[in-house]
Design a protein around this motif. Structure first.
Motif, short mmCIF file in Angstrom:
data_model
loop_
_atom_site.label_atom_id
_atom_site.label_comp_id
_atom_site.label_asym_id
_atom_site.label_seq_id
_atom_site.Cartn_x
_atom_site.Cartn_y
_atom_site.Cartn_z
N HIS A 1 -5.14 6.39 -13.61
CA HIS A 1 -4.62 7.55 -12.87
C HIS A 1 -5.00 7.43 -11.40
O HIS A 1 -6.16 7.20 -11.06
N ILE A 2 -4.01 7.58 -10.54
CA ILE A 2 -4.24 7.55 -9.09
C ILE A 2 -4.13 8.98 -8.58
O ILE A 2 -3.08 9.62 -8.74
N PRO A 3 -5.19 9.52 -7.98
CA PRO A 3 -5.15 10.91 -7.52
C PRO A 3 -4.16 11.09 -6.37
O PRO A 3 -3.76 10.12 -5.72
N TRP B 1 0.86 -1.18 0.00
CA TRP B 1 0.00 0.00 0.00
C TRP B 1 0.90 1.24 0.00
O TRP B 1 1.95 1.24 0.64
N HIS B 2 0.50 2.28 -0.70
CA HIS B 2 1.30 3.51 -0.73
C HIS B 2 0.48 4.66 -1.27
O HIS B 2 -0.63 4.46 -1.79
N THR B 3 1.02 5.86 -1.13
CA THR B 3 0.40 7.06 -1.71
C THR B 3 1.46 7.83 -2.49
O THR B 3 2.67 7.64 -2.29
N HIS B 4 0.98 8.71 -3.38
CA HIS B 4 1.86 9.63 -4.11
C HIS B 4 1.38 11.05 -3.82
O HIS B 4 0.18 11.33 -3.96
N PRO B 5 2.29 11.96 -3.45
CA PRO B 5 1.86 13.31 -3.06
C PRO B 5 1.16 14.06 -4.18
O PRO B 5 0.26 14.87 -3.92
N GLY C 1 -0.01 12.32 -7.04
CA GLY C 1 -0.69 11.33 -7.88
C GLY C 1 0.29 10.57 -8.76
O GLY C 1 1.51 10.75 -8.69
N GLN C 2 -0.27 9.67 -9.56
CA GLN C 2 0.55 8.80 -10.41
C GLN C 2 -0.29 8.34 -11.59
O GLN C 2 -1.51 8.17 -11.46
N THR C 3 0.36 8.16 -12.74
CA THR C 3 -0.32 7.61 -13.90
C THR C 3 0.38 6.32 -14.31
O THR C 3 1.62 6.29 -14.42
N LYS D 1 -4.52 6.18 -1.08
CA LYS D 1 -3.80 4.95 -0.71
C LYS D 1 -4.20 3.83 -1.67
O LYS D 1 -5.39 3.60 -1.89
N HIS D 2 -3.22 3.12 -2.22
CA HIS D 2 -3.50 2.13 -3.26
C HIS D 2 -2.34 1.15 -3.40
O HIS D 2 -1.27 1.34 -2.83
N TRP D 3 -2.59 0.09 -4.19
CA TRP D 3 -1.50 -0.79 -4.64
C TRP D 3 -1.74 -1.11 -6.10
O TRP D 3 -2.85 -0.95 -6.60
N HIS D 4 -0.68 -1.60 -6.77
CA HIS D 4 -0.83 -2.12 -8.13
C HIS D 4 0.15 -3.25 -8.34
O HIS D 4 1.18 -3.34 -7.64
N GLY D 5 -0.17 -4.14 -9.27
CA GLY D 5 0.70 -5.28 -9.53
C GLY D 5 0.13 -6.17 -10.62
O GLY D 5 -0.76 -5.76 -11.37
#
Ligand code: MN
Length: 268
Positions: A110-112, A75-79, A81-83, A116-120
């Motif tokens: 797109h992650i705002p 789990w993590h966040t980006h200050p 966001g992330q594409t 908090k999210h994960w990807h894989g």
């Protein structure tokens, strides 16, 4: 025009106003060093190829991240966001408390900021995505707990995803030959298939070609399914079948064509 005037003019032409600008920077394919993703922030095997690292005041960096089947970030966040742009295989992503979403080749997720999210990778497929993130105060990610360690009471959906799902190898072989299933998962798919030296698509094309040449319709069926997930089109498989008829024998190509028809078009 005398000789000196011509020389002076040539200097003007050869010294444009842009001469002080830096050259274009090209890093050639195959010259960058891929590195293993930090084990404390990932479950399963993942490698990172940093395609571009921002130089201040620019702050957008781009990495190509390859996940073995079932591997995922913590789990993590980006200050800011992330594409994510999927370039191979089938992936999954989830925000805290939300449903797991599937992502395929060409999909853009797109992650705002601060979500908090994960990807894989999906359990049965390797996956590669480009990840574009902007740094804020030099920080582009804040890492949190592993997905498997998420408290069940806090997010029931996340807990459901964390439950281990039997791999394809375990489903097919686990009851009969558990060690073979484990080697298939741990050595063949989590290691060899995840190596960055070949793209998942190219590995699929090679594997499918070998299975056609050896007339192995059972394994061919599952590898055609994986190959389609890794981006091989029906036209490309049709071309492969036609090509291999001349090198691997007409009957092998005809048998494989029937299997490919089932996978790409459906049983008649
Ligand atoms: Mn992310």
């Amino acid at each position: 025009m005398n000789r000196w005037t011509a020389a002076a003019l040539a200097c003007v032409v050869l010294s444009p106003a842009t001469a002080a600008e830096p050259d274009l920077m090209v890093t050639r394919a195959g010259t960058r060093t891929e590195r293993a993703a930090a084990q404390q922030h990932f479950s399963g095997r993942a490698t990172v190829d940093m395609l571009h690292v921002a130089a201040a005041p620019a702050r957008a960096s781009v990495g190509s991240v390859s996940f073995a089947p079932g591997a995922r970030t913590s789990w993590h966040t980006h200050p800011l966001g992330q594409t994510l742009i999927v370039t191979a295989g089938i992936g999954q992503a989830q925000r805290w408390g939300g449903p797991v979403v599937e992502m395929r080749v060409g999909d853009v997720v797109h992650i705002p900021p601060q979500v908090k999210h994960w990807h894989g990778a999906a359990p049965g497929s390797a996956m590669t995505h480009l990840a574009i993130s902007e740094a804020l105060d030099g920080q582009s990610v804040t890492w949190m707990e592993l997905v498997d360690q998420a408290p069940a009471s806090a997010a029931p959906v996340a807990a459901a995803v964390a439950a281990p799902q039997p791999s394809r190898a375990q489903q097919l072989m686990g009851a009969m030959a558990p060690k073979l299933a484990q080697l298939t998962d741990d050595v063949l798919y989590a290691d060899v298939w995840a190596r960055p030296g070949l793209s998942p698509r190219d590995r699929s094309l090679i594997t499918i070609s070998a299975l056609i040449a050896m007339n192995r319709p059972d394994q061919l069926r599952s590898h055609l399914t994986l190959g389609r997930a890794n981006g091989l089109t029906q036209d490309e498989i049709a071309e492969t079948l036609t090509h291999l008829a001349f090198y691997a024998g007409w009957p092998n190509a005809v048998t494989a064509t029937g299997v490919a028809r089932d996978v790409y078009i459906g049983k008649p």
